[in-house]
Write a protein that holds these residues in place. Structure first.
Motif, PDB file in Angstrom:
ATOM      1  N   ALA A   2       0.932  -1.163  -0.003  1.00  0.00           N
ATOM      2  CA  ALA A   2      -0.156   0.000   0.017  1.00  0.00           C
ATOM      3  C   ALA A   2       0.796   1.105  -0.008  1.00  0.00           C
ATOM      4  O   ALA A   2       2.016   1.041   0.430  1.00  0.00           O
ATOM      5  CB  ALA A   2      -0.907  -0.092   1.194  1.00  0.00           C
ATOM      6  N   ASN A   3       0.455   2.232  -0.146  1.00  0.00           N
ATOM      7  CA  ASN A   3       1.136   3.678  -0.300  1.00  0.00           C
ATOM      8  C   ASN A   3       1.496   4.009   0.943  1.00  0.00           C
ATOM      9  O   ASN A   3       1.016   3.619   2.079  1.00  0.00           O
ATOM     10  CB  ASN A   3       0.188   4.839  -0.954  1.00  0.00           C
ATOM     11  N   PHE A   4       2.436   4.844   1.147  1.00  0.00           N
ATOM     12  CA  PHE A   4       2.939   5.410   2.165  1.00  0.00           C
ATOM     13  C   PHE A   4       1.995   6.139   3.073  1.00  0.00           C
ATOM     14  O   PHE A   4       1.212   7.082   2.265  1.00  0.00           O
ATOM     15  CB  PHE A   4       4.179   6.250   2.288  1.00  0.00           C
ATOM     16  N   ASP A   5       1.902   6.122   4.378  1.00  0.00           N
ATOM     17  CA  ASP A   5       1.081   6.974   5.095  1.00  0.00           C
ATOM     18  C   ASP A   5       2.052   8.272   5.393  1.00  0.00           C
ATOM     19  O   ASP A   5       2.843   7.824   6.376  1.00  0.00           O
ATOM     20  CB  ASP A   5       0.556   6.609   6.454  1.00  0.00           C
ATOM     21  N   TYR A   6       1.876   9.518   5.008  1.00  0.00           N
ATOM     22  CA  TYR A   6       2.896  10.530   5.127  1.00  0.00           C
ATOM     23  C   TYR A   6       2.779  11.138   6.421  1.00  0.00           C
ATOM     24  O   TYR A   6       3.970  11.555   6.611  1.00  0.00           O
ATOM     25  CB  TYR A   6       2.543  11.594   3.942  1.00  0.00           C
ATOM     26  N   LYS A   7       1.803  10.575   7.320  1.00  0.00           N
ATOM     27  CA  LYS A   7       1.857  11.168   8.765  1.00  0.00           C
ATOM     28  C   LYS A   7       3.152  10.495   9.317  1.00  0.00           C
ATOM     29  O   LYS A   7       3.993  10.864  10.023  1.00  0.00           O
ATOM     30  CB  LYS A   7       0.986  10.948   9.168  1.00  0.00           C
ATOM     31  N   HIS A   8       3.364   9.211   8.867  1.00  0.00           N
ATOM     32  CA  HIS A   8       4.424   8.474   9.418  1.00  0.00           C
ATOM     33  C   HIS A   8       5.805   8.894   8.945  1.00  0.00           C
ATOM     34  O   HIS A   8       6.800   8.921   9.905  1.00  0.00           O
ATOM     35  CB  HIS A   8       4.397   6.777   9.060  1.00  0.00           C
ATOM     36  N   LEU A   9       5.903   9.383   7.605  1.00  0.00           N
ATOM     37  CA  LEU A   9       7.065   9.984   7.201  1.00  0.00           C
ATOM     38  C   LEU A   9       7.513  11.131   8.004  1.00  0.00           C
ATOM     39  O   LEU A   9       8.627  11.531   8.238  1.00  0.00           O
ATOM     40  CB  LEU A   9       6.932  10.012   5.701  1.00  0.00           C
ATOM     41  N   ALA A  10       6.539  12.044   8.116  1.00  0.00           N
ATOM     42  CA  ALA A  10       6.773  13.142   8.857  1.00  0.00           C
ATOM     43  C   ALA A  10       7.149  13.052  10.280  1.00  0.00           C
ATOM     44  O   ALA A  10       8.210  13.652  10.988  1.00  0.00           O
ATOM     45  CB  ALA A  10       5.544  13.985   8.868  1.00  0.00           C
TER      46      ALA A  10
END
Length: 298
Positions: A2-10
Motif C-alpha cells: 500500500a502507499n505510504f502514510d505521510y504522517k508516518h514519514l513526517a
C-alpha cells in the motif's frame, strides 16, 4: 504494498531532525506515544527498522531512503500549493544544504544571499567536510551539497563549480620563529598546526605528500571554524592550509606569507542537486552554480 502514510514519514523526519521523540511530538502537536506508534507503524509497513535508537538517533539505510523520498515530496508540494491555493498564506520553505566550511568562508554566502532576500526560505546550512557532504543527501538531511566528489547519487546530478586552491601559510613572526631554515621534516615536528577536526585529513594528506610525515609525528590544534584559522594564524600561534581565495588580502599585504609557494593543494568542487529540482530550489541551484563558477578558479 500500500502507499505510504505521510504522517508516518513526517514523524520519522521530525525524530531525526529534533533528535528526540518528545521534541518531535511537540513539533507535530501530538503525544510522544503517538510519535512512537507512527514510527512502529512505518517499520511494520516496510518490514524493517527505520531508526537506530541510540544517541544520536540515526536512520537505518531504509530510513535514509524514506527520508530522502519525503524531502523530495515536500519540495514538490511547496511548489504546488501556491498554484492550487493562491489565497493561502505561504509558509517559509525549509531548505537544508550541506556545505563545506571553506566554501562558507569564501564564496557561498554571496551565492545564497539573493535567494534569502527575494524568497521566503528557512535555510539550514549543514557544515560538513567536502568529502562527506553527499552523506547528508544520502540520509535525506539535505537537498543539495557542495562536494569534491563528481559522481552524483542516484536521482541527483552534479555541476562542476571550479577549483579551490589551498596554500600553507603563517605570519612572518611565526615563520621566523619556527621555520628560520625553511619548512622541512625537522621544523614541522616542532611547529603547531591547525586542522578543522580529527576527521579533517586535508592537512594530513598535504604534509604526508610533500614532507613524508605522519600525523602522529607533529602536533595540530583542532578548530572547527575557517574564520578562526585565519585569526589564529594572524596571532602568530600556528600555521595551516587555507584557501587562497579567503586570504588574498592578507597575502597581498604581507600579513601572511606562503610557506611553500611551490607546493599547493587544489580541490575541484561540484554542486549536487536533485534531478527534478524546480521552483525556488531550482533558483537556489542555479545561483550556487553561477556564483561558484564566477568565484572559483578554472
Amino acid at each position: 504494498m500500500a502507499n505510504f502514510d505521510y504522517k508516518h514519514l513526517a514523524a520519522l523526519a521530525e525524530v531525526i531532525e529534533q533528535q528526540s521523540f518528545a521534541l518531535a511530538a511537540q513539533k507535530l502537536f501530538i503525544s510522544q506515544s503517538a510519535i512512537s506508534q507512527r514510527i512502529k507503524a512505518l517499520e511494520e509497513h516496510i518490514g524493517q527498522p527505520v531508526l537506530i535508537r541510540n544517541q544520536p538517533i540515526v536512520a537505518t539505510l531504509a530510513g535514509e531512503q524514506i527520508l530522502s523520498h519525503f524531502k523530495k515530496v515536500k519540495q514538490l508540494e511547496h511548489e504546488l500549493v501556491p498554484i492550487l491555493y493562491p489565497d493561502k498564506p505561504i509558509k517559509p520553505m525549509k531548505v537544508s544544504l550541506a556545505i563545506n566550511a571553506d566554501s562558507i568562508a569564501t564564496w557561498f554566502i554571496d551565492a545564497i544571499t539573493p535567494i534569502l532576500k527575494n524568497h521566503l526560505v528557512e535555510l539550514n546550512l549543514i557544515i560538513e567536510h567536502e568529502e562527506r557532504t553527499l552523506d547528508k543527501l544520502r540520509s535525506g538531511q539535505a537537498i543539495g551539497a557542495v562536494s569534491v566528489i563528481e559522481q552524483p547519487l542516484k536521482g541527483y546530478r552534479s555541476f562542476k563549480l571550479g577549483k579551490m586552491e589551498y596554500c600553507l601559510v603563517a605570519s612572518k613572526g611565526f615563520a621566523q620563529k619556527y621555520f628560520p631554515d625553511g619548512v622541512n621534516q625537522r621544523s614541522l615536528t616542532m611547529a603547531p598546526a591547525i586542522s578543522y577536526d580529527h576527521k579533517d585529513d586535508m592537512h594530513v594528506r598535504y604534509i604526508a605528500k610533500h614532507f613524508n610525515l605522519a600525523a602522529s609525528e607533529y602536533y595540530c590544534h583542532s578548530v572547527c571554524s575557517s574564520e578562526a584559522f585565519v585569526a589564529l594564524v594572524k596571532q602568530d600561534v600556528a600555521y595551516c592550509l587555507l584557501p587562497k581565495l579567503q586570504i588574498e588580502q592578507e597575502l597581498n599585504s604581507g600579513q601572511l606569507i606562503s610557506l611553500c609557494p611551490d607546493k599547493k593543494l587544489v580541490e575541484t568542487l561540484y554542486w549536487h542537486s536533485w534531478v527534478l529540482v524546480k521552483g525556488v530550489n531550482k533558483k537556489i541551484s542555479e545561483q550556487i552554480v553561477k556564483i561558484g563558477r564566477e568565484k572559483l578558479a578554472h
